[in-house]
Design a protein around this motif. Structure first.
Motif, PDB file in Angstrom:
ATOM      1  N   ASP A  36       7.951   0.562 -16.716  1.00 47.60           N
ATOM      2  CA  ASP A  36       9.172   0.206 -16.008  1.00 47.60           C
ATOM      3  C   ASP A  36       8.861  -0.598 -14.741  1.00 47.60           C
ATOM      4  O   ASP A  36       9.305  -1.726 -14.586  1.00 47.60           O
ATOM      5  CB  ASP A  36       9.955   1.473 -15.655  1.00 47.60           C
ATOM      6  CG  ASP A  36      11.299   1.167 -15.001  1.00 47.60           C
ATOM      7  OD1 ASP A  36      11.937   0.170 -15.377  1.00 47.60           O
ATOM      8  OD2 ASP A  36      11.710   1.925 -14.105  1.00 47.60           O
ATOM      9  N   LYS A  37       8.059   0.008 -13.832  1.00 55.28           N
ATOM     10  CA  LYS A  37       7.724  -0.649 -12.567  1.00 55.28           C
ATOM     11  C   LYS A  37       6.217  -0.788 -12.418  1.00 55.28           C
ATOM     12  O   LYS A  37       5.455   0.019 -12.933  1.00 55.28           O
ATOM     13  CB  LYS A  37       8.220   0.191 -11.375  1.00 55.28           C
ATOM     14  CG  LYS A  37       9.704   0.322 -11.269  1.00 55.28           C
ATOM     15  CD  LYS A  37      10.045   1.249 -10.109  1.00 55.28           C
ATOM     16  CE  LYS A  37      11.511   1.607 -10.135  1.00 55.28           C
ATOM     17  NZ  LYS A  37      11.761   2.858  -9.422  1.00 55.28           N
ATOM     18  N   ILE A  38       5.840  -1.792 -11.645  1.00 49.08           N
ATOM     19  CA  ILE A  38       4.431  -2.001 -11.305  1.00 49.08           C
ATOM     20  C   ILE A  38       4.312  -1.906  -9.789  1.00 49.08           C
ATOM     21  O   ILE A  38       4.865  -2.739  -9.057  1.00 49.08           O
ATOM     22  CB  ILE A  38       3.934  -3.363 -11.819  1.00 49.08           C
ATOM     23  CG1 ILE A  38       4.032  -3.406 -13.345  1.00 49.08           C
ATOM     24  CG2 ILE A  38       2.501  -3.619 -11.339  1.00 49.08           C
ATOM     25  CD1 ILE A  38       3.654  -4.727 -13.962  1.00 49.08           C
ATOM     26  N   TYR A  39       3.617  -0.877  -9.338  1.00 49.38           N
ATOM     27  CA  TYR A  39       3.382  -0.689  -7.909  1.00 49.38           C
ATOM     28  C   TYR A  39       2.176  -1.507  -7.484  1.00 49.38           C
ATOM     29  O   TYR A  39       1.171  -1.559  -8.194  1.00 49.38           O
ATOM     30  CB  TYR A  39       3.160   0.794  -7.588  1.00 49.38           C
ATOM     31  CG  TYR A  39       4.431   1.597  -7.643  1.00 49.38           C
ATOM     32  CD1 TYR A  39       5.277   1.677  -6.538  1.00 49.38           C
ATOM     33  CD2 TYR A  39       4.802   2.258  -8.801  1.00 49.38           C
ATOM     34  CE1 TYR A  39       6.452   2.396  -6.590  1.00 49.38           C
ATOM     35  CE2 TYR A  39       5.975   2.984  -8.860  1.00 49.38           C
ATOM     36  CZ  TYR A  39       6.800   3.049  -7.757  1.00 49.38           C
ATOM     37  OH  TYR A  39       7.969   3.756  -7.813  1.00 49.38           O
ATOM     38  N   ILE A  40       2.289  -2.131  -6.325  1.00 48.37           N
ATOM     39  CA  ILE A  40       1.241  -3.016  -5.812  1.00 48.37           C
ATOM     40  C   ILE A  40       0.385  -2.261  -4.798  1.00 48.37           C
ATOM     41  O   ILE A  40       0.859  -1.915  -3.709  1.00 48.37           O
ATOM     42  CB  ILE A  40       1.858  -4.255  -5.136  1.00 48.37           C
ATOM     43  CG1 ILE A  40       2.751  -5.015  -6.112  1.00 48.37           C
ATOM     44  CG2 ILE A  40       0.771  -5.149  -4.559  1.00 48.37           C
ATOM     45  CD1 ILE A  40       3.659  -6.037  -5.437  1.00 48.37           C
ATOM     46  N   TYR A  41      -0.870  -2.022  -5.168  1.00 49.82           N
ATOM     47  CA  TYR A  41      -1.832  -1.409  -4.260  1.00 49.82           C
ATOM     48  C   TYR A  41      -2.662  -2.526  -3.637  1.00 49.82           C
ATOM     49  O   TYR A  41      -3.406  -3.212  -4.330  1.00 49.82           O
ATOM     50  CB  TYR A  41      -2.732  -0.423  -5.002  1.00 49.82           C
ATOM     51  CG  TYR A  41      -3.832   0.160  -4.144  1.00 49.82           C
ATOM     52  CD1 TYR A  41      -3.557   1.164  -3.222  1.00 49.82           C
ATOM     53  CD2 TYR A  41      -5.136  -0.302  -4.235  1.00 49.82           C
ATOM     54  CE1 TYR A  41      -4.559   1.687  -2.418  1.00 49.82           C
ATOM     55  CE2 TYR A  41      -6.149   0.213  -3.436  1.00 49.82           C
ATOM     56  CZ  TYR A  41      -5.853   1.209  -2.533  1.00 49.82           C
ATOM     57  OH  TYR A  41      -6.840   1.728  -1.731  1.00 49.82           O
ATOM     58  N   SER A  42      -2.485  -2.724  -2.335  1.00 51.27           N
ATOM     59  CA  SER A  42      -3.236  -3.747  -1.611  1.00 51.27           C
ATOM     60  C   SER A  42      -4.595  -3.148  -1.242  1.00 51.27           C
ATOM     61  O   SER A  42      -4.667  -2.159  -0.514  1.00 51.27           O
ATOM     62  CB  SER A  42      -2.462  -4.162  -0.360  1.00 51.27           C
ATOM     63  OG  SER A  42      -3.129  -5.195   0.306  1.00 51.27           O
ATOM     64  N   THR A  43      -5.651  -3.748  -1.760  1.00 49.70           N
ATOM     65  CA  THR A  43      -6.995  -3.187  -1.602  1.00 49.70           C
ATOM     66  C   THR A  43      -7.486  -3.323  -0.160  1.00 49.70           C
ATOM     67  O   THR A  43      -6.770  -3.794   0.714  1.00 49.70           O
ATOM     68  CB  THR A  43      -7.980  -3.868  -2.572  1.00 49.70           C
ATOM     69  OG1 THR A  43      -8.021  -5.264  -2.296  1.00 49.70           O
ATOM     70  CG2 THR A  43      -7.581  -3.647  -4.026  1.00 49.70           C
ATOM     71  N   SER A  44      -8.715  -2.938   0.055  1.00 56.44           N
ATOM     72  CA  SER A  44      -9.340  -2.919   1.378  1.00 56.44           C
ATOM     73  C   SER A  44      -9.195  -4.286   2.063  1.00 56.44           C
ATOM     74  O   SER A  44      -9.315  -5.314   1.407  1.00 56.44           O
ATOM     75  CB  SER A  44     -10.819  -2.578   1.208  1.00 56.44           C
ATOM     76  OG  SER A  44     -11.405  -2.338   2.441  1.00 56.44           O
ATOM     77  N   PRO A  45      -8.864  -4.326   3.320  1.00 59.97           N
ATOM     78  CA  PRO A  45      -8.854  -3.220   4.276  1.00 59.97           C
ATOM     79  C   PRO A  45      -7.529  -2.443   4.347  1.00 59.97           C
ATOM     80  O   PRO A  45      -7.474  -1.381   4.947  1.00 59.97           O
ATOM     81  CB  PRO A  45      -9.125  -3.907   5.608  1.00 59.97           C
ATOM     82  CG  PRO A  45      -8.499  -5.263   5.460  1.00 59.97           C
ATOM     83  CD  PRO A  45      -8.684  -5.623   3.999  1.00 59.97           C
ATOM     84  N   GLN A  47      -5.465  -0.863   1.913  1.00 63.37           N
ATOM     85  CA  GLN A  47      -5.514   0.369   1.109  1.00 63.37           C
ATOM     86  C   GLN A  47      -4.194   1.129   1.101  1.00 63.37           C
ATOM     87  O   GLN A  47      -4.149   2.333   1.299  1.00 63.37           O
ATOM     88  CB  GLN A  47      -6.658   1.267   1.572  1.00 63.37           C
ATOM     89  CG  GLN A  47      -8.013   0.591   1.426  1.00 63.37           C
ATOM     90  CD  GLN A  47      -9.150   1.468   1.898  1.00 63.37           C
ATOM     91  OE1 GLN A  47      -9.091   2.059   2.977  1.00 63.37           O
ATOM     92  NE2 GLN A  47     -10.182   1.566   1.082  1.00 63.37           N
ATOM     93  N   LYS A  48      -3.110   0.378   0.861  1.00 62.16           N
ATOM     94  CA  LYS A  48      -1.769   0.983   0.825  1.00 62.16           C
ATOM     95  C   LYS A  48      -0.980   0.395  -0.344  1.00 62.16           C
ATOM     96  O   LYS A  48      -1.240  -0.724  -0.793  1.00 62.16           O
ATOM     97  CB  LYS A  48      -1.012   0.673   2.118  1.00 62.16           C
ATOM     98  CG  LYS A  48      -1.634   1.211   3.384  1.00 62.16           C
ATOM     99  CD  LYS A  48      -1.045   2.527   3.773  1.00 62.16           C
ATOM    100  CE  LYS A  48      -1.303   3.015   5.153  1.00 62.16           C
ATOM    101  NZ  LYS A  48      -2.607   3.098   5.674  1.00 62.16           N
ATOM    102  N   ILE A  49       0.019   1.160  -0.792  1.00 59.79           N
ATOM    103  CA  ILE A  49       0.963   0.654  -1.781  1.00 59.79           C
ATOM    104  C   ILE A  49       2.089   0.006  -0.980  1.00 59.79           C
ATOM    105  O   ILE A  49       2.751   0.667  -0.178  1.00 59.79           O
ATOM    106  CB  ILE A  49       1.474   1.774  -2.701  1.00 59.79           C
ATOM    107  CG1 ILE A  49       0.294   2.346  -3.499  1.00 59.79           C
ATOM    108  CG2 ILE A  49       2.567   1.244  -3.634  1.00 59.79           C
ATOM    109  CD1 ILE A  49       0.622   3.577  -4.305  1.00 59.79           C
ATOM    110  N   VAL A  50       2.262  -1.293  -1.164  1.00 57.86           N
ATOM    111  CA  VAL A  50       3.160  -2.067  -0.298  1.00 57.86           C
ATOM    112  C   VAL A  50       4.534  -2.330  -0.914  1.00 57.86           C
ATOM    113  O   VAL A  50       5.437  -2.800  -0.240  1.00 57.86           O
ATOM    114  CB  VAL A  50       2.509  -3.404   0.114  1.00 57.86           C
ATOM    115  CG1 VAL A  50       1.251  -3.151   0.926  1.00 57.86           C
ATOM    116  CG2 VAL A  50       2.209  -4.268  -1.098  1.00 57.86           C
TER     117      VAL A  50
END
Length: 129
Positions: A36-45, A47-50
């Motif tokens: 259904d959805k694709i969550y975006i995990y922004s990698t280092s530095p 390190q959050k789901i934006v």
């Protein structure tokens, strides 16, 4: 219930997605389940789901055909694209539509037990926000 996924993306490409310049996310492999959805995990530095976007399907083709069809909204330079797919006969271009950006990025380690950033993607039951 449909599943969601979390995908890891480098911050420079995350910014391209959030500004609408990147409308395709390139992958060497694709999901096997209904998403259904694709969550975006922004990698280092970061390190959050934006944020996330609604899964609108993908294109599977040779890297050359995918590039020719999507380069205008690739958010990546041609050299980096071909380096990424150098050993692949097929490429996947996930369509990015209906982006939702979180006002406060989510620390996945606070929301998910034993979170390890996925190499490509990881399934997620339900929503994270």
């Amino acid at each position: 219930m449909k599943l969601n996924v979390i995908i890891s993306i480098k911050p420079k490409y995350v910014q391209q997605i959030l500004t609408g310049k990147k409308k395709y996310e390139y992958r060497k492999c694709i999901f096997k389940k209904d998403i259904d959805k694709i969550y975006i995990y922004s990698t280092s530095p970061e390190q959050k789901i934006v944020g996330y976007f609604k899964y609108a399907g993908y294109i599977k083709e040779t890297p050359e055909k995918i590039w020719n069809e999507t380069k205008e909204f690739s958010g990546i330079d041609e050299k980096s694209y071909y380096e990424y797919f150098s050993k692949n006969s097929y490429a996947y271009a996930i369509k990015i539509e209906q982006i939702c950006v979180f006002k406060v990025p989510i620390n996945p380690k606070e929301k998910l037990k034993k979170f390890n950033p996925p190499q490509s993607y990881m399934y997620l039951e339900g929503d994270i926000h």
